[in-house]
Design an enzyme around this catalytic site. Structure first.
Site, PDB file in Angstrom:
ATOM      1  N   HIS A   1     -27.046 -42.342  -0.160  1.00  0.00           N
ATOM      2  CA  HIS A   1     -27.687 -41.244  -0.607  1.00  0.00           C
ATOM      3  C   HIS A   1     -27.332 -39.975   0.356  1.00  0.00           C
ATOM      4  O   HIS A   1     -27.776 -38.866   0.002  1.00  0.00           O
ATOM      5  CB  HIS A   1     -29.447 -41.589  -0.405  1.00  0.00           C
TER       6      HIS A   1
ATOM      7  N   ASP B   1     -19.643 -41.951   4.519  1.00  0.00           N
ATOM      8  CA  ASP B   1     -19.332 -42.782   5.525  1.00  0.00           C
ATOM      9  C   ASP B   1     -18.311 -42.241   6.670  1.00  0.00           C
ATOM     10  O   ASP B   1     -18.167 -42.708   7.759  1.00  0.00           O
ATOM     11  CB  ASP B   1     -19.002 -44.192   4.982  1.00  0.00           C
TER      12      ASP B   1
ATOM     13  N   GLU C   1      -8.655 -41.329  -6.967  1.00  0.00           N
ATOM     14  CA  GLU C   1      -9.155 -42.612  -6.674  1.00  0.00           C
ATOM     15  C   GLU C   1      -8.013 -43.703  -6.519  1.00  0.00           C
ATOM     16  O   GLU C   1      -7.008 -43.441  -7.548  1.00  0.00           O
ATOM     17  CB  GLU C   1     -10.175 -42.938  -7.504  1.00  0.00           C
TER      18      GLU C   1
ATOM     19  N   HIS D   1     -55.147 -45.522  -7.980  1.00  0.00           N
ATOM     20  CA  HIS D   1     -55.715 -46.883  -7.533  1.00  0.00           C
ATOM     21  C   HIS D   1     -55.753 -47.769  -8.683  1.00  0.00           C
ATOM     22  O   HIS D   1     -56.011 -47.212  -9.966  1.00  0.00           O
ATOM     23  CB  HIS D   1     -57.329 -46.692  -7.333  1.00  0.00           C
TER      24      HIS D   1
END
Length: 481
Positions: free
Chosen positions: A335, A326, A34, A460
């Site tokens: 994700h 990417d 990194e 519900h």
């Protein structure tokens, strides 16, 4: 300490650090390189801090409309810009430290610096030209640095950066990318956002909620061009109702800079031009992969349109070299990068039954107000693919929970293959749809049919009931509309 590894990963964004963890879990000696900040752009300058900003904007909206809920707020609700930004940066800092902890926990070596591929199985790490993260996140102690490292498998996970247009390059002062838009020293009074993809619309929504006069300029006929046209249309109406100005089928052709403002020249499809004066312009015209200066060309790795070419397992054309996230192409989503990293490493380790990445079931989420979420084919794409389809719709205004929340504007839309009952796509706009979409994602991964969805009991009162009602509507069985 040995510099030889089974797997070296270049880049510690969502794809890189998750791939490193899975690699270590599988017993492979793993290192991650990194150059700037653990967690990559997503955690430090993208997904996470923008959601923190948008949360502040959401609270601002609620405060400004407190009377809608029977509440009184005495005095003016104002944004403390520094406090809003500091909260966002603090959220990133907390998660950044968490990634460092995970590296240590999983016994993954962190190598600090800029990596370059130097032949088969070799990585040379030089001094980073970037600042080592932010002041509150110093470089972790005990990490490795410059030198030559070897690995049987090298995974490139270098991410992407904002794309720029010639003549409208960001300058950090008047023309912003998402970096500057995330840390404003003060709120502009007027803002132009160039591009209405997820990044552009999210920032437009944030600044609009903060009281800024925002104009969005989009080249395509609809905002959020990858979304279903009907969903995009509903989102546009709600955003405009909230005060956003939107110009579609238009482009910014030139930006004149003044001392502390800009003039954006906008040309519409009919050839007419208008000048929009604003304090700042955000360039949100997409991103491009970080493929330069890492040695890809020297070892013959194929690239296409700014991204590395890979197969469904992240493998490039060069043996032992992989790419994920990417830098490996669209959809450029965190994700997707994480899942791609897991698939890649499991294939390397020989885990049985590993399936290649299926991009057709990757959800997309836009966290504007209202939220937009989707998975699979749009109605137009399903028709283009030759499907005979059934389409179901259910409005938020017919859902008890949505009405109780004061969030009764929105739609859940489902698209089925009429012949087989296969769920081809699901599209939503409205409150909390980014949390609901995963139900349809699971259904599509399990190849669930309409019959199975109709026989599933939804709790519900919840917003999720609209998902089932939309399915029922596609088959003429809707109950509450």
């Amino acid at each position: 300490m040995s510099n030889a590894y089974d797997v070296i990963i270049i880049g510690s964004g969502p794809g890189g650090y998750v791939a490193a963890i899975r690699s270590a879990q599988l017993g492979l000696k793993t290192a991650i390189v990194e150059r700037e900040h653990l967690g990559g752009i997503c955690l430090n300058w993208g997904c996470i801090p923008t959601k923190a900003l948008l949360r502040s904007a959401e609270v601002m909206d609620y405060a400004n409309h407190a009377t809608n809920y029977g509440l009184k707020v005495d005095g003016t609700v104002r944004a403390d810009v520094k406090a809003v930004v500091d909260r966002s940066r603090g959220v990133s800092a907390r998660l950044n430290g968490g990634v460092g902890f995970l590296m240590k926990k999983n016994k993954i070596d962190v190598i600090w610096g800029e990596a370059r591929l130097a032949g088969k199985g070799k990585v040379v790490v030089g001094k980073s030209s970037k600042k080592p993260m932010e002041p509150q996140n110093p470089v972790p102690k005990g990490v490795k640095g410059e030198g030559e490292y070897t690995a049987k498998h090298i995974i490139v996970a270098t991410g992407a950066r904002p794309r720029t247009l010639p003549g409208i390059e960001p300058d950090g002062k008047l023309i912003w990318t998402y970096f500057e838009a995330m840390v404003p020293e003060e709120m502009p009074k007027k803002l132009v956002v160039m591009g209405s993809g997820a990044i552009g619309i999210e920032f437009a929504s944030f600044y609009n909620s903060m009281g800024v006069d925002v104009t969005v300029v989009e080249l395509m006929p609809q905002i959020m061009p990858v979304e279903d046209a009907e969903i995009s249309g509903i989102a546009r109406k709600q955003l405009e109702k909230h005060g956003l100005k939107i110009i579609t089928e238009a482009k910014v052709t030139k930006v004149d800079k003044k001392a502390n403002s800009i003039v954006a020249h906008v040309e519409t499809k009919d050839g007419k031009t208008q000048a929009i004066e604003a304090d700042r312009l955000i360039s949100a015209v997409g991103v491009q992969g970080n493929i330069e200066n890492i040695g890809l060309e020297a070892i013959g790795v194929k690239t296409d349109r700014g991204c590395v070419e890979v197969d469904g397992y992240g493998r490039t054309n060069v043996d032992g070299i992989y790419a994920i996230g990417d830098v490996a192409g669209p959809p450029m989503l965190a994700h997707k990068a994480e899942h791609e990293g897991v698939i890649c490493v499991e294939k390397i380790a020989g885990v049985p039954g590993v399936h290649p990445l299926d991009k057709s079931v990757i959800p997309g989420c836009t966290y504007c107000h209202p939220q937009v979420a989707s998975v699979g084919l749009t109605e137009a794409k399903a028709k283009e693919a030759g499907y005979d389809i059934r389409v179901g719709r259910f409005q938020f205004g017919a859902n008890g929970k949505a009405i109780a929340l004061g969030e009764d504007q929105g739609l859940v839309k489902t698209i089925f293959d009429k012949k087989t009952g296969q769920l081809l796509g699901a599209h939503m706009v409205g409150a909390e749809v980014t949390e609901l979409i995963q139900g349809f994602v699971v259904a599509m991964n399990l190849e669930t049919t309409e019959e199975e969805l109709m026989h599933t009991v939804f709790p519900h009162p919840t917003l999720s009931e609209m998902m089932k009602e939309s399915v029922l509507d596609a088959y003429g069985r809707v109950l509450n509309a």
